[in-house]
Design a protein around this motif. Structure first.
Motif, PDB file in Angstrom:
ATOM      1  N   ARG A 530      40.956  30.897  45.602  1.00 48.57           N
ATOM      2  CA  ARG A 530      42.346  31.217  45.279  1.00 48.57           C
ATOM      3  C   ARG A 530      42.484  32.557  44.559  1.00 48.57           C
ATOM      4  N   GLY A 531      41.370  33.100  44.088  1.00 46.34           N
ATOM      5  CA  GLY A 531      41.421  34.349  43.336  1.00 46.34           C
ATOM      6  C   GLY A 531      41.551  34.147  41.847  1.00 46.34           C
ATOM      7  N   ASP A 532      41.435  32.912  41.363  1.00 47.70           N
ATOM      8  CA  ASP A 532      41.503  32.627  39.940  1.00 47.70           C
ATOM      9  C   ASP A 532      40.070  32.613  39.401  1.00 47.70           C
ATOM     10  N   PHE A 533      39.539  33.815  39.150  1.00 48.71           N
ATOM     11  CA  PHE A 533      38.134  33.944  38.793  1.00 48.71           C
ATOM     12  C   PHE A 533      37.842  33.406  37.394  1.00 48.71           C
ATOM     13  N   ALA A 534      38.806  33.497  36.492  1.00 46.77           N
ATOM     14  CA  ALA A 534      38.600  32.964  35.140  1.00 46.77           C
ATOM     15  C   ALA A 534      38.421  31.447  35.185  1.00 46.77           C
ATOM     16  N   LEU A 567      31.257  35.449  37.857  1.00 47.71           N
ATOM     17  CA  LEU A 567      31.114  36.646  37.026  1.00 47.71           C
ATOM     18  C   LEU A 567      31.122  37.902  37.887  1.00 47.71           C
ATOM     19  N   LEU A 568      30.467  37.833  39.055  1.00 47.55           N
ATOM     20  CA  LEU A 568      30.461  38.992  39.952  1.00 47.55           C
ATOM     21  C   LEU A 568      31.867  39.312  40.430  1.00 47.55           C
ATOM     22  N   ALA A 569      32.641  38.282  40.749  1.00 47.15           N
ATOM     23  CA  ALA A 569      34.016  38.501  41.193  1.00 47.15           C
ATOM     24  C   ALA A 569      34.854  39.158  40.109  1.00 47.15           C
ATOM     25  N   GLN A 570      34.498  38.906  38.841  1.00 46.92           N
ATOM     26  CA  GLN A 570      35.200  39.526  37.719  1.00 46.92           C
ATOM     27  C   GLN A 570      34.667  40.917  37.393  1.00 46.92           C
ATOM     28  N   GLY A 571      33.642  41.355  38.118  1.00 47.52           N
ATOM     29  CA  GLY A 571      33.082  42.687  37.894  1.00 47.52           C
ATOM     30  C   GLY A 571      32.047  42.750  36.795  1.00 47.52           C
ATOM     31  N   ASP A 574      26.284  42.747  34.872  1.00 49.75           N
ATOM     32  CA  ASP A 574      25.184  42.344  33.987  1.00 49.75           C
ATOM     33  C   ASP A 574      25.117  40.827  33.857  1.00 49.75           C
ATOM     34  N   GLY A 575      26.276  40.211  33.580  1.00 42.85           N
ATOM     35  CA  GLY A 575      26.298  38.758  33.437  1.00 42.85           C
ATOM     36  C   GLY A 575      25.918  38.058  34.725  1.00 42.85           C
ATOM     37  N   ALA A 576      26.433  38.559  35.848  1.00 47.42           N
ATOM     38  CA  ALA A 576      26.120  37.947  37.140  1.00 47.42           C
ATOM     39  C   ALA A 576      24.641  38.057  37.460  1.00 47.42           C
ATOM     40  N   GLU A 577      24.064  39.211  37.217  1.00 48.84           N
ATOM     41  CA  GLU A 577      22.649  39.398  37.526  1.00 48.84           C
ATOM     42  C   GLU A 577      21.783  38.462  36.683  1.00 48.84           C
ATOM     43  N   ASP A 774      45.142  51.730  36.849  1.00 47.35           N
ATOM     44  CA  ASP A 774      44.468  51.454  35.582  1.00 47.35           C
ATOM     45  C   ASP A 774      44.188  49.952  35.436  1.00 47.35           C
ATOM     46  N   THR A 775      45.189  49.138  35.814  1.00 49.70           N
ATOM     47  CA  THR A 775      44.993  47.687  35.762  1.00 49.70           C
ATOM     48  C   THR A 775      43.908  47.259  36.738  1.00 49.70           C
ATOM     49  N   ALA A 776      43.927  47.844  37.929  1.00 48.37           N
ATOM     50  CA  ALA A 776      42.914  47.507  38.935  1.00 48.37           C
ATOM     51  C   ALA A 776      41.513  47.863  38.437  1.00 48.37           C
ATOM     52  N   LYS A 777      41.372  49.036  37.796  1.00 49.58           N
ATOM     53  CA  LYS A 777      40.062  49.454  37.299  1.00 49.58           C
ATOM     54  C   LYS A 777      39.561  48.503  36.230  1.00 49.58           C
ATOM     55  N   GLN A 778      40.453  48.094  35.347  1.00 47.14           N
ATOM     56  CA  GLN A 778      40.067  47.155  34.285  1.00 47.14           C
ATOM     57  C   GLN A 778      39.627  45.819  34.874  1.00 47.14           C
ATOM     58  N   ARG A 779      40.349  45.364  35.896  1.00 42.61           N
ATOM     59  CA  ARG A 779      40.034  44.079  36.501  1.00 42.61           C
ATOM     60  C   ARG A 779      38.770  44.153  37.350  1.00 42.61           C
ATOM     61  N   ALA A 780      38.488  45.290  37.947  1.00 42.07           N
ATOM     62  CA  ALA A 780      37.332  45.422  38.833  1.00 42.07           C
ATOM     63  C   ALA A 780      36.022  45.462  38.063  1.00 42.07           C
ATOM     64  N   GLY A 781      36.036  46.022  36.856  1.00 48.20           N
ATOM     65  CA  GLY A 781      34.794  46.121  36.093  1.00 48.20           C
ATOM     66  C   GLY A 781      33.751  46.906  36.857  1.00 48.20           C
TER      67      GLY A 781
END
Length: 811
Positions: A530-534, A567-571, A574-577, A774-781
């Motif tokens: 659904r795109g709700d990564f949190a 975690l990868l979807a949230q960008g 480091d955490g994903a790896e 700017d919002t996209a960059k913050q969300r992409a990580g």
């Protein structure tokens, strides 16, 4: 035939008499064997005999609130016809009204309501009639003395797991009681006997089910209900908690007991509570708690089961008191979720008696659930050989089933499948419906992993039917979970969410933490789609924590990998790896090879995103070796996609196209997430060659495939890529249309925000474009690409997007 359908106690037709109160069908005065649901169906048809009853009405009446296929209904009608002397051709009582349903058509014999005698055995009393208590003494000389000085032989202690006889159990007798056995209180004051609370409860429940032929409420279900938090107001409103439990569990009788030690002997005081509120007291004395439970089973059998007991004989676990107690303590720890303690106790039992079949069988099951399928398979393989040698079909089938599960845990589907099929054949011959349901469920898991979705759905429906035939009042949670996963694969995300939430509720109510962890894992996947990564991250963490707490290492490895994907979807690269490395180490340790292969491809993705191309290629090669060895077609497609991404990042366009085509020629990939990603890979490769038309065509195919699936994020990504490509071709009208499609699918992911920014810039709304980027960059990580950053810098400088620019993300 009377038209009045008012309720009555007794219906008479032909030589038959159906008694509602005692739930019996009689033929010339003799009880006709009939399953409970078959009785319910016949009674419903009789009560509504003045009209045709539709299939939907029957399904709701006989299986209220339960998922059941029409196959279950057809089989139930067939059994009802057989019970009243009908068949498909001679429909004297139950007639099929084609296209509408069924109707009861036999003429009833007019009669008033008949008082039906209570089938329960009355409580014996002493001469004064005041006590209502029977005392049975078990002295050390091995004799048992009952009230009235009648001597009977003391039986050898039996712990019932499975019937000893290989004869088919057949259909249950009409009106078979359902017993709920409560935890047995330790009133001795000796903490070393705390194990009896669940251990003796489970032993008694097993004996009642197998020796007496009674239906028994699952111990795990009772434990979950009793350990649910309760307030003082709840208790005040509940009245008699025992009667409330009877209703909640759908039982006819409830057994509660306490063990005391007033002197050298133990005393077991028990109370049998019937659904009408009547009570029967029992007091047993003896020198062994396990022996007292066995004698209590015989008393319950006499007072409750009566003449309805079956011919099944319980398997004797051992003549050794130590083995029996270690085994019962192990069962207690299993119910408490303490696999390590259960392992220690069962090891002790096997150490004392190395050839004990059921002690080794239980130990192998615990070993499997501790995450060592290879160790479990070694024991189970020996048990299968012994059972075959001795001609014990039931023991062989049971061991085959668990052995198949050891291979399923190792993702060796080709080995697991024939083991399950062989076990299923034996369970069918023995008319063991519950065990059939378990096997069919695991076979459905294999079908799902092979993307055989139609077969998976059919197996799940057969499993649901088998569980219903076994008398389960509701569809088991793991069947609902399987239906959820099947719906997810079919693109029915709302159905998947609904099924999985129902499964989670069922598992929590039953206290099945391992299945609760699986449900949370699947809900995490739904949230990610659904795109709700949190939410996906939170659910994956909950799943991991439960699996870790109960020692379910296989589930822990899968949940850690799922957490890495969130975690990868949230960008958070480091955490994903870190999560993927942890999942890989655990998967290798427990032999979960498919999970290890998938984790390797995800680690390769992170290495690629960070520019470590040689490392990425090596990780893909390692995954490919495992996939080939395990014959995993789904894993093979993911390997090709990741291989193509690495090739494209290294400038090998031909290699990328070859990898994409390798996936797309596979018939199994026609409407899958793998096909979506393969089309996206092909589109990016063609774009690198300058083939804008070909790239657009490939990306449109990616969107169409994603539209058929559940993963809305993939759909949104494909639409976003098409939108940005349209801007590069100065087709603002198409870009706007694709933006609408992307927002409908997953409006909050960063790729959709970046497309929104590009469209705003084309419209001259620079401030909005910069804010969105700017919002996209913050969300992409860590997923933010160099191309994304160039676009952002261009907009910051208020420079229009130039013709031909198509800043596509490399994913």
């Amino acid at each position: 035939m009377p038209n009045d359908s008012a309720p009555t106690d007794v219906y008479r037709f032909g030589n038959y008499e159906l008694r509602l109160q005692s739930r019996e069908l009689l033929l010339d005065g003799d009880v006709v064997s009939m399953e409970p649901r078959v009785f319910d169906l016949l009674a419903f048809l009789l009560h509504n005999r003045e009209r045709v009853v539709t299939k939907d009405q029957l399904l709701e009446a006989v299986w209220p609130g339960t998922f059941v296929s029409e196959t279950s209904l057809s089989r139930c009608v067939m059994k009802a016809r057989r019970a009243v002397g009908d068949d498909a051709d001679s429909q004297h009582s139950i007639r099929t009204v084609h296209g509408r349903g069924y109707r009861f058509v036999a003429d009833l014999v007019a009669s008033d309501s008949v008082s039906v005698a209570d089938a329960r055995v009355s409580v014996s009393t002493d001469a004064s009639g005041a006590s209502g208590r029977e005392t049975i003494l078990q002295p050390r000389n091995g004799l048992a003395l009952a009230a009235g000085a009648v001597a009977v032989a003391l039986v050898v202690l039996a712990i019932a797991l499975f019937p000893q006889s290989d004869e088919p159990a057949g259909e249950s007798a009409v009106g078979v009681p359902r017993i709920a056995v409560l935890p047995i209180d330790n009133a001795t004051g000796d903490p070393n006997l705390d194990w009896i609370r669940f251990g003796l409860m489970d032993v008694l429940a097993g004996q009642l089910q197998q020796q007496s032929g009674l239906r028994v409420a699952a111990s795990s279900e009772i434990v979950a209900i009793l350990e649910r938090p309760r307030s003082a107001s709840d208790d005040a409103e509940a009245g008699d908690v025992g009667l409330q439990l009877l209703q909640q569990l759908g039982a006819t009788h409830l057994v509660r007991a306490a063990l005391e030690q007033p002197g050298q002997l133990y005393r077991l005081e028990a109370e049998i509570v019937a659904e009408d509120g009547s009570r029967s007291d029992v007091e047993l004395l003896g020198n062994e708690p396990l022996g007292l439970v066995t004698e209590l089973r015989r008393v319950i059998d006499d007072r409750v089961a009566g003449a309805r007991r079956t011919t099944l004989v319980a398997r004797v676990i051992s003549d050794d008191v130590f083995v029996n107690e270690a085994y019962a303590r192990g069962r207690d720890q299993i119910l408490r979720g303490n696999l390590e303690e259960a392992y220690t106790l069962l090891q002790a039992a096997v150490g004392q008696e190395p050839d004990n079949f059921w002690a080794r069988h239980a130990l192998a099951t615990v070993i499997l659930n501790r995450g060592d399928p290879v160790g479990a398979a070694d024991i189970l393989g020996t048990l299968v050989e012994e059972a075959r040698r001795d001609g014990r079909a039931l023991e062989e089938a049971t061991s085959l089933f668990v052995l198949g599960t050891t291979y399923l845990r190792r993702d060796d589907f080709d080995t697991a499948q024939p083991l399950y099929e062989e076990a299923l054949s034996v369970f069918e011959a023995l008319a063991m419906s519950f065990e059939q349901g378990q096997v069919l469920n695991n076979m459905a898991i294999i079908a799902g992993r092979r993307q055989e979705l139609t077969e998976e759905r059919a197996l799940l429906e057969r499993a649901a039917t088998a569980f219903n035939d076994a008398g389960l009042e509701a569809t088991p949670g793991y069947i609902l979970g399987g239906l959820a996963n099947n719906a997810m694969d079919r693109g029915q995300l709302e159905d998947a969410q609904r099924y999985m939430e129902q499964a989670l509720t069922a598992f929590r109510e039953q206290g099945l933490q391992n299945q609760e962890a699986v449900s949370l894992y699947s809900l995490s996947q739904v949230a990610q789609f659904r795109g709700d990564f949190a939410a996906a991250r939170t659910l994956a963490e909950q799943s991991r924590d439960i699996a870790r707490d109960i020692g379910q290492r296989w589930g822990e490895a899968a949940s850690i990998r799922r957490l890495g994907k969130a975690l990868l979807a949230q960008g958070d690269l480091d955490g994903a790896e870190a999560m993927f490395q942890e999942a890989l180490a655990l998967s290798r340790d427990i032999g979960a090879r498919t999970n290890a292969a998938a984790t390797l491809t995800e680690l390769a993705d992170i290495a690629r995103l960070r520019g470590r191309h040689e490392e990425a290629a090596q990780l893909v090669a390692e995954s490919a070796v495992i996939v080939e060895e395990t014959n995993d077609p789904v894993g093979a497609m993911w390997v090709e996609i990741q291989r193509g991404r690495v090739a494209l990042d290294r400038g090998d366009v031909a290699g990328a196209l070859a990898a994409a085509d390798q996936v797309l020629v596979d018939e199994d990939a026609v409407m899958t997430p793998q096909a979506t990603d393969a089309y996206r890979l092909r589109g990016r490769a063609l774009l690198a060659e300058g083939d804008m038309a070909g790239a657009s065509q490939a990306l449109e195919s990616a969107y169409r495939v994603a539209e058929q699936g559940s993963d809305r994020v993939r759909r949104a990504k494909a639409a976003a890529l098409l939108g940005r490509l349209s801007i590069g071709r100065e087709r603002d009208d198409l870009a706007l249309a694709y933006l609408g499609l992307a927002r409908d699918a997953a409006p909050e992911i960063y790729q959709v925000l970046a497309l929104s920014a590009a469209v705003a810039a084309r419209e001259g709304n620079w401030d909005e474009a910069i804010r969105l980027l700017d919002t996209a960059k913050q969300r992409a990580g860590g997923l933010w690409t160099d191309e994304d950053e160039r676009l952002r810098l261009n907009l910051t400088a208020e420079a229009p997007v130039t013709r031909g620019e198509s800043p596509l993300d490399p994913d």
